[in-house]
Design a protein around this motif. Structure first.
Motif, PDB file in Angstrom:
ATOM      1  N   GLN A 179      -6.660   4.778 -13.476  1.00 55.30           N
ATOM      2  CA  GLN A 179      -5.960   4.135 -12.369  1.00 55.30           C
ATOM      3  C   GLN A 179      -6.357   4.787 -11.043  1.00 55.30           C
ATOM      4  O   GLN A 179      -6.627   4.093 -10.054  1.00 55.30           O
ATOM      5  CB  GLN A 179      -4.447   4.253 -12.560  1.00 55.30           C
ATOM      6  N   SER A 180      -6.377   6.092 -11.021  1.00 55.98           N
ATOM      7  CA  SER A 180      -6.691   6.818  -9.795  1.00 55.98           C
ATOM      8  C   SER A 180      -8.094   6.501  -9.295  1.00 55.98           C
ATOM      9  O   SER A 180      -8.325   6.388  -8.088  1.00 55.98           O
ATOM     10  CB  SER A 180      -6.531   8.322 -10.020  1.00 55.98           C
ATOM     11  N   ARG A 181      -9.032   6.351 -10.210  1.00 54.09           N
ATOM     12  CA  ARG A 181     -10.411   6.046  -9.804  1.00 54.09           C
ATOM     13  C   ARG A 181     -10.513   4.657  -9.167  1.00 54.09           C
ATOM     14  O   ARG A 181     -11.435   4.398  -8.391  1.00 54.09           O
ATOM     15  CB  ARG A 181     -11.341   6.130 -11.012  1.00 54.09           C
ATOM     16  N   PHE A 217      -4.011  12.363 -11.162  1.00 51.35           N
ATOM     17  CA  PHE A 217      -3.470  11.735  -9.958  1.00 51.35           C
ATOM     18  C   PHE A 217      -4.261  12.151  -8.721  1.00 51.35           C
ATOM     19  O   PHE A 217      -4.450  11.364  -7.789  1.00 51.35           O
ATOM     20  CB  PHE A 217      -1.996  12.105  -9.780  1.00 51.35           C
ATOM     21  N   SER A 218      -4.744  13.399  -8.710  1.00 57.52           N
ATOM     22  CA  SER A 218      -5.513  13.890  -7.563  1.00 57.52           C
ATOM     23  C   SER A 218      -6.849  13.170  -7.427  1.00 57.52           C
ATOM     24  O   SER A 218      -7.444  13.158  -6.340  1.00 57.52           O
ATOM     25  CB  SER A 218      -5.743  15.397  -7.679  1.00 57.52           C
ATOM     26  N   MET A 219      -7.335  12.568  -8.523  1.00 57.70           N
ATOM     27  CA  MET A 219      -8.585  11.818  -8.456  1.00 57.70           C
ATOM     28  C   MET A 219      -8.494  10.633  -7.503  1.00 57.70           C
ATOM     29  O   MET A 219      -9.520  10.090  -7.075  1.00 57.70           O
ATOM     30  CB  MET A 219      -8.975  11.319  -9.850  1.00 57.70           C
ATOM     31  N   ALA A 220      -7.277  10.223  -7.172  1.00 61.61           N
ATOM     32  CA  ALA A 220      -7.104   9.085  -6.255  1.00 61.61           C
ATOM     33  C   ALA A 220      -7.454   9.458  -4.820  1.00 61.61           C
ATOM     34  O   ALA A 220      -7.763   8.574  -4.006  1.00 61.61           O
ATOM     35  CB  ALA A 220      -5.662   8.584  -6.323  1.00 61.61           C
ATOM     36  N   PRO A 231     -11.447   8.587  -3.320  1.00 62.43           N
ATOM     37  CA  PRO A 231     -11.726   7.164  -3.114  1.00 62.43           C
ATOM     38  C   PRO A 231     -10.751   6.493  -2.168  1.00 62.43           C
ATOM     39  O   PRO A 231     -11.131   5.599  -1.403  1.00 62.43           O
ATOM     40  CB  PRO A 231     -11.636   6.568  -4.525  1.00 62.43           C
ATOM     41  N   LEU A 232      -9.488   6.929  -2.177  1.00 65.64           N
ATOM     42  CA  LEU A 232      -8.508   6.336  -1.265  1.00 65.64           C
ATOM     43  C   LEU A 232      -8.797   6.745   0.172  1.00 65.64           C
ATOM     44  O   LEU A 232      -8.694   5.920   1.089  1.00 65.64           O
ATOM     45  CB  LEU A 232      -7.097   6.763  -1.666  1.00 65.64           C
ATOM     46  N   ALA A 233      -9.164   7.992   0.379  1.00 71.66           N
ATOM     47  CA  ALA A 233      -9.498   8.453   1.735  1.00 71.66           C
ATOM     48  C   ALA A 233     -10.694   7.680   2.289  1.00 71.66           C
ATOM     49  O   ALA A 233     -10.708   7.299   3.477  1.00 71.66           O
ATOM     50  CB  ALA A 233      -9.798   9.955   1.725  1.00 71.66           C
ATOM     51  N   GLU A 234     -11.682   7.423   1.455  1.00 75.77           N
ATOM     52  CA  GLU A 234     -12.846   6.652   1.898  1.00 75.77           C
ATOM     53  C   GLU A 234     -12.442   5.233   2.294  1.00 75.77           C
ATOM     54  O   GLU A 234     -12.903   4.709   3.316  1.00 75.77           O
ATOM     55  CB  GLU A 234     -13.888   6.600   0.776  1.00 75.77           C
TER      56      GLU A 234
END
Length: 211
Positions: free
Chosen positions: A73-75, A129-132, A135-138
């Protein structure tokens, strides 16, 4: 290899990954809160219909397999934000993207409770969860036109969103909480974009001077 064949192979790999992850989580739940050590790679592979070698090609630990759904989900969260209409504000777009991604389907309460109450799994979930964040910042940088190399806003906002997702999960599991996870997550995410209320700014303060 043509594009269709590559796409089919990617879908097959994802389906295998999901099958292993679901099997690992189900076995962990069946063993109970203190039974993580009893979950064996061979048992997970058998339950998922794959060989132990295939299992090892996808995951390096039981904890990673059990938390695979959260990691996947995070990815996808960056792409979820990019898919939102351009006319939405950043707050509207982030809330809609994250809520849709993390609540369709709604988390399995027993599975999430298992993950959040087991120290080894909790650490892996935190990593998932930190994996989000990246990609979210980008995606936030692209949507706002902000250069993340010069401005911390995209990265800080993404980290706050990832933290809100984690906090929402913990709150949702508390006894007596009857709200849906979607409502709980919306409430948590709103805190990222809404300034905190000032101390003493409650109902009494709004009434002004009684004299």
């Amino acid at each position: 290899m043509n594009e269709d064949a590559m796409d089919l192979r990617a879908r097959h790999k994802q389906a295998t990954r999901e099958a292993i992850g679901h099997a690992a989580l189900r076995l962990a739940i069946e063993q109970g809160p203190n039974g993580l050590a009893l979950v064996r790679v061979h048992d997970i592979a058998t339950a998922a219909g794959v060989s132990p070698r295939t299992y090892n090609n996808y995951f390096s630990s039981r904890e990673e397999a059990i938390c695979a759904f959260q990691a996947d989900q995070s990815r996808r969260v960056g792409q979820a934000l990019r898919s939102r209409p351009a006319g939405e504000s950043l707050q509207e777009a982030v809330l809609a993207a994250v809520i849709e991604l993390y609540t369709d389907p709604e988390p399995d309460r027993a599975g999430l409770a298992m993950i959040m109450s087991t120290p080894e799994l909790e650490g892996e979930a935190l990593k998932a969860f930190s994996m989000a964040e990246a990609p979210l910042a980008e995606a936030i940088a692209e949507r706002t036109g902000i250069d993340p190399r010069r401005d911390l806003f995209p990265a800080v906002t993404a980290a706050a969103v990832a933290g809100a997702i984690r906090v929402a999960g913990r709150h949702w599991l508390q006894p007596g909480v009857t709200a849906s996870f979607a409502a709980t997550l919306r409430n948590a995410l709103s805190c990222v974009f809404t300034p905190a209320p000032l101390a003493g700014s409650g109902k009494d303060a709004e009434g002004g001077d009684d004299s």
